[in-house]
Design a protein around this motif. Sequence first.
Motif, PDB file in Angstrom:
ATOM      1  N   GLU A   1      54.599   2.359 -39.791  1.00 33.13           N
ATOM      2  CA  GLU A   1      54.109   3.347 -38.830  1.00 33.13           C
ATOM      3  C   GLU A   1      53.782   2.727 -37.472  1.00 33.13           C
ATOM      4  N   LYS A   2      53.555   1.414 -37.424  1.00 32.38           N
ATOM      5  CA  LYS A   2      53.262   0.747 -36.157  1.00 32.38           C
ATOM      6  C   LYS A   2      54.526   0.212 -35.469  1.00 32.38           C
ATOM      7  N   ARG A   3      55.635   0.247 -36.163  1.00 33.14           N
ATOM      8  CA  ARG A   3      56.864  -0.297 -35.602  1.00 33.14           C
ATOM      9  C   ARG A   3      57.597   0.686 -34.689  1.00 33.14           C
ATOM     10  N   ALA A   4      57.134   1.915 -34.625  1.00 32.79           N
ATOM     11  CA  ALA A   4      57.879   2.939 -33.888  1.00 32.79           C
ATOM     12  C   ALA A   4      58.030   2.565 -32.421  1.00 32.79           C
ATOM     13  N   THR A   5      56.981   2.006 -31.819  1.00 38.10           N
ATOM     14  CA  THR A   5      57.041   1.663 -30.402  1.00 38.10           C
ATOM     15  C   THR A   5      57.821   0.378 -30.140  1.00 38.10           C
ATOM     16  N   VAL A   6      58.130  -0.362 -31.206  1.00 34.67           N
ATOM     17  CA  VAL A   6      58.838  -1.633 -31.045  1.00 34.67           C
ATOM     18  C   VAL A   6      60.129  -1.604 -31.862  1.00 34.67           C
ATOM     19  N   THR A   7      60.742  -0.443 -31.947  1.00 32.77           N
ATOM     20  CA  THR A   7      62.015  -0.312 -32.648  1.00 32.77           C
ATOM     21  C   THR A   7      63.152  -0.513 -31.660  1.00 32.77           C
ATOM     22  N   ARG A   8      64.105  -1.321 -32.033  1.00 31.07           N
ATOM     23  CA  ARG A   8      65.206  -1.649 -31.133  1.00 31.07           C
ATOM     24  C   ARG A   8      66.103  -0.421 -30.935  1.00 31.07           C
ATOM     25  N   SER A   9      66.421  -0.148 -29.661  1.00 30.26           N
ATOM     26  CA  SER A   9      67.307   0.976 -29.335  1.00 30.26           C
ATOM     27  C   SER A   9      68.080   0.623 -28.068  1.00 30.26           C
ATOM     28  N   PRO A  10      69.136  -0.190 -28.213  1.00 38.61           N
ATOM     29  CA  PRO A  10      69.941  -0.550 -27.034  1.00 38.61           C
ATOM     30  C   PRO A  10      70.530   0.702 -26.394  1.00 38.61           C
ATOM     31  N   PRO A  11      70.693   0.756 -25.075  1.00 35.86           N
ATOM     32  CA  PRO A  11      70.388  -0.322 -24.125  1.00 35.86           C
ATOM     33  C   PRO A  11      68.977  -0.315 -23.584  1.00 35.86           C
ATOM     34  N   GLU A  12      68.170   0.698 -23.921  1.00 37.06           N
ATOM     35  CA  GLU A  12      66.840   0.776 -23.348  1.00 37.06           C
ATOM     36  C   GLU A  12      65.964  -0.389 -23.815  1.00 37.06           C
ATOM     37  N   LYS A  13      65.980  -0.662 -25.120  1.00 36.84           N
ATOM     38  CA  LYS A  13      65.161  -1.743 -25.676  1.00 36.84           C
ATOM     39  C   LYS A  13      66.043  -2.639 -26.540  1.00 36.84           C
ATOM     40  N   PRO A  14      66.552  -3.708 -25.976  1.00 36.85           N
ATOM     41  CA  PRO A  14      67.392  -4.605 -26.784  1.00 36.85           C
ATOM     42  C   PRO A  14      66.600  -5.476 -27.736  1.00 36.85           C
ATOM     43  N   TRP A  15      65.278  -5.408 -27.684  1.00 36.65           N
ATOM     44  CA  TRP A  15      64.429  -6.195 -28.570  1.00 36.65           C
ATOM     45  C   TRP A  15      63.717  -5.266 -29.555  1.00 36.65           C
ATOM     46  N   GLY A  16      63.139  -5.860 -30.593  1.00 38.81           N
ATOM     47  CA  GLY A  16      62.362  -5.079 -31.541  1.00 38.81           C
ATOM     48  C   GLY A  16      62.906  -5.117 -32.950  1.00 38.81           C
TER      49      GLY A  16
END
Length: 378
Positions: free
Chosen positions: A127-142
């Motif tokens: 439940e805490k990983r939602a804000t740090v889930t990888r979603s390229p190209p916006e968030k290539p990390w996570g």
Amino acid sequence: MAVTPQSIPDIPIDFRAPPPSPIASGRRSSFANDDVLTEFLETSLRVPDLILPDKIFPKQNCLETPPKVDFRSLCSDHEDYVASSSDVVSDSMARIGCFQLVNHGVPRELMASSREVAQAIFQVPPEKRATVTRSPPEKPWGFEEYHSEEDGSELSEEFVWCRDHDLKLKMEGISPVGYSKFSKEMEALMSSIEKVAEKILPVMLKNFPGKLLAPSGGSDHQGHEFGTLCCVYKHSQDSMADGWANSLKYDVIRMLIRGSDYSHALCLHVCDGCSEFHVYSKKGWLSFCPEQGALIITAGDQIQVASGGLCKQVIGRPILKGEKDDDGISMAFLYSPPNDTTTSETKKEATISLGQQALLAMILILVYQFLIFVYKKF
């Protein structure tokens, strides 16, 4: 009185094709053999039975262990040693896309401690990983998870780490203690890995005709913008014989269709303790038993461009079939040299300080006064 042609009235002429003649019911077709025609139509209109292959992987090549290259030879002052090792590296990268680097200087204790602290990252609740889930190209990390297509069970987890300020803020918000320790260890390990890559990459490029450039059309979010990226994998402790194979399906299909998500020159794999290492490319599939403590170096898309296609980008994955007390952690560092390295060095060499400029001005003034004195004297 004679009738002239102009006095003849215009009568339209109607040309119509005659209607088709009916064929008697007892008359045979003009085709010589109705059975032949019937057989031809049935054969032509039949939909073929398509049988799809059971395996998605490319054909496995014969077992071949990539050469072991001594890092000290690549960095030696003896040109013969450097040339010999460079030829081995270029040949291996062109044939299979990888080689093993030994005596690289990265402490095995540092690699082991980094894998150990990585366990805490994967203990963050879902439940805490939602804000740090990888979603390229916006968030290539996570974070990213891979599940089985058959039963939906978890196969492996991945956490992409880099020196990004937003990632640091988000991770410190959900796991302040664990991430701080992990980030410190990863920074030390990444610095050591980058020093190795910085030394071996110029040696490799000597045998390639092109320059190391990121492929055209690549988006700005890819690896060369964030510097070196680290993909931390937590492998599933699956006891099934095909468990490890199922966990690789996503990566292999992605590679065969569109390549890697991150543009990079080299990928340096830290997988000490893995039982096998698999290399996948469009040409085939290679598996071997890696040397203990060695770094496995695989080719990226930037090397493929720089080599003019001589070296092909590959995907390397370690296979951990260890015991239950094994940490099941492996790491892959996607290295890209800074784009402004040459430019910054050139600017640094061409820059003249203010003190040097003042000294040069004084020298020119003295020379000018001396020349005037000599001209007036003689």
